[in-house]
Design an enzyme around this catalytic site. Structure first.
Site, PDB file in Angstrom:
ATOM      1  N   THR A  27      39.746  81.639  67.795  1.00 46.10           N
ATOM      2  CA  THR A  27      41.093  81.813  67.248  1.00 46.10           C
ATOM      3  C   THR A  27      41.584  83.186  67.694  1.00 46.10           C
ATOM      4  O   THR A  27      40.810  84.004  68.188  1.00 46.10           O
ATOM      5  CB  THR A  27      41.091  81.767  65.708  1.00 46.10           C
ATOM      6  OG1 THR A  27      40.306  82.870  65.223  1.00 46.10           O
ATOM      7  CG2 THR A  27      40.509  80.468  65.191  1.00 46.10           C
ATOM      8  N   VAL A  59      36.611  85.192  65.797  1.00 41.66           N
ATOM      9  CA  VAL A  59      37.746  85.631  64.968  1.00 41.66           C
ATOM     10  C   VAL A  59      38.178  87.027  65.412  1.00 41.66           C
ATOM     11  O   VAL A  59      37.344  87.942  65.494  1.00 41.66           O
ATOM     12  CB  VAL A  59      37.345  85.670  63.476  1.00 41.66           C
ATOM     13  CG1 VAL A  59      38.526  86.127  62.621  1.00 41.66           C
ATOM     14  CG2 VAL A  59      36.833  84.313  63.020  1.00 41.66           C
ATOM     15  N   ILE A  86      33.109  88.578  66.577  1.00 43.28           N
ATOM     16  CA  ILE A  86      34.292  89.383  66.296  1.00 43.28           C
ATOM     17  C   ILE A  86      35.009  89.666  67.612  1.00 43.28           C
ATOM     18  O   ILE A  86      34.443  90.311  68.514  1.00 43.28           O
ATOM     19  CB  ILE A  86      33.902  90.705  65.594  1.00 43.28           C
ATOM     20  CG1 ILE A  86      33.181  90.415  64.274  1.00 43.28           C
ATOM     21  CG2 ILE A  86      35.133  91.578  65.383  1.00 43.28           C
ATOM     22  CD1 ILE A  86      34.004  89.654  63.247  1.00 43.28           C
ATOM     23  N   LYS A  87      36.231  89.172  67.700  1.00 38.67           N
ATOM     24  CA  LYS A  87      37.017  89.414  68.923  1.00 38.67           C
ATOM     25  C   LYS A  87      37.697  90.776  68.806  1.00 38.67           C
ATOM     26  O   LYS A  87      38.486  91.019  67.879  1.00 38.67           O
ATOM     27  CB  LYS A  87      38.063  88.311  69.106  1.00 38.67           C
ATOM     28  CG  LYS A  87      37.438  86.969  69.506  1.00 38.67           C
ATOM     29  CD  LYS A  87      38.473  85.882  69.609  1.00 38.67           C
ATOM     30  CE  LYS A  87      39.312  86.021  70.858  1.00 38.67           C
ATOM     31  NZ  LYS A  87      40.311  84.922  70.953  1.00 38.67           N
ATOM     32  N   VAL A  88      37.374  91.630  69.755  1.00 40.10           N
ATOM     33  CA  VAL A  88      37.924  92.985  69.764  1.00 40.10           C
ATOM     34  C   VAL A  88      38.716  93.152  71.059  1.00 40.10           C
ATOM     35  O   VAL A  88      38.138  93.082  72.153  1.00 40.10           O
ATOM     36  CB  VAL A  88      36.791  94.041  69.723  1.00 40.10           C
ATOM     37  CG1 VAL A  88      37.382  95.442  69.658  1.00 40.10           C
ATOM     38  CG2 VAL A  88      35.853  93.788  68.553  1.00 40.10           C
TER      39      VAL A  88
END
Ligand code: G3P
Length: 236
Positions: A27, A59, A86-88
């Site tokens: 997402t 996310v 964790i999308k950074v």
């Protein structure tokens, strides 16, 4: 190449993940504002419930300062559990966050990758995945596929364990070329996913087999075999 679905549409996720070889869901803030309803946290929790604990859920952070990003990553991981990534977004603060989260054992997908050097630094910082944006590069006269090939080569040369999670597809051909360029993983919309297996000649071939059979025998093999006594034909 492994495939994830780039969507927050719960109905579609439910429909696709159990039936097809899909290893997870990605997402981003835009996807959640479009498909995540009025309560994005509830949507993410429901997505995790549908995915189960073994599939990946990626996310993206919404905080933009170092301390808050770390705090946000921790709480997302705590609530959504194992196999949460964790999308950074890649940037100066993004790389610092990736380094810290990786040291703390949190899975990071460095996202919004547009150049091979961004991917290289993300790998150095310990990201588990980098997410290069194929169409967004192509749309500015860049070359998404050759960027993926470059990243792939850099990762092999550098001995990085970081994988490529290619994103931002507008055509099925881009997905094919991505796989050939060395990406291990891609995230696609449901529409693009369908295009990976649908073909008009395949459909007409299947229709031809069914028509020939039905016109000649009427019943399917299932119905015909049901009429056979399983014990009466073979002596072994
Ligand atoms: O999740 C990020 C990526 O999939 C963006 O795709 O279609 O908005 O360029 P797109």
């Amino acid at each position: 190449m492994k495939i994830l679905l780039d969507t927050a549409n719960l109905e579609k996720i439910r429909e696709y993940v159990d039936s097809f070889p899909i290893v997870g869901v990605t997402t981003n803030p835009t996807i959640l504002t479009r498909e995540g309803g009025s309560d994005p946290v509830d949507t993410l929790i429901r997505i995790r419930q549908v995915l189960g604990k073994d599939r990946e859920l990626h996310v993206q952070l919404t905080e933009t300062t170092y301390k808050k990003m770390i705090e946000e990553a921790y709480i997302i991981t705590r609530i959504l559990g194992d196999n949460t990534y964790i999308k950074v977004p890649v940037s100066d603060v993004g790389l610092k966050v990736t380094k810290k989260l990786t040291e703390d054992g949190i899975n990071v997908t460095q996202t919004a990758i547009l150049t091979a050097t961004q991917a290289m630094l993300a790998a150095e910082a310990g990201a588990k995945y980098v997410a290069p944006y194929v169409s967004r590069l192509d749309n500015i006269m860049g070359d998404g596929i050759s960027t993926i090939a470059d990243i792939s080569e850099i990762f092999v040369n550098g001995g990085y364990e970081t994988k490529i999670l290619a994103a931002s597809f507008k055509t099925a051909k881009q997905v094919l070329d991505t796989a050939l360029a060395g990406a291990e993983t891609a995230t696609v919309s449901v529409d693009i996913f369908k295009k990976l297996y649908e073909h008009p000649i395949t459909s007409s071939s299947i229709d031809g087999f069914t028509n020939d059979w039905t016109n000649t025998y009427g019943d399917t093999l299932l119905e015909l075999f049901k009429k056979v006594n399983p014990n009466s034909h073979f002596g072994y």
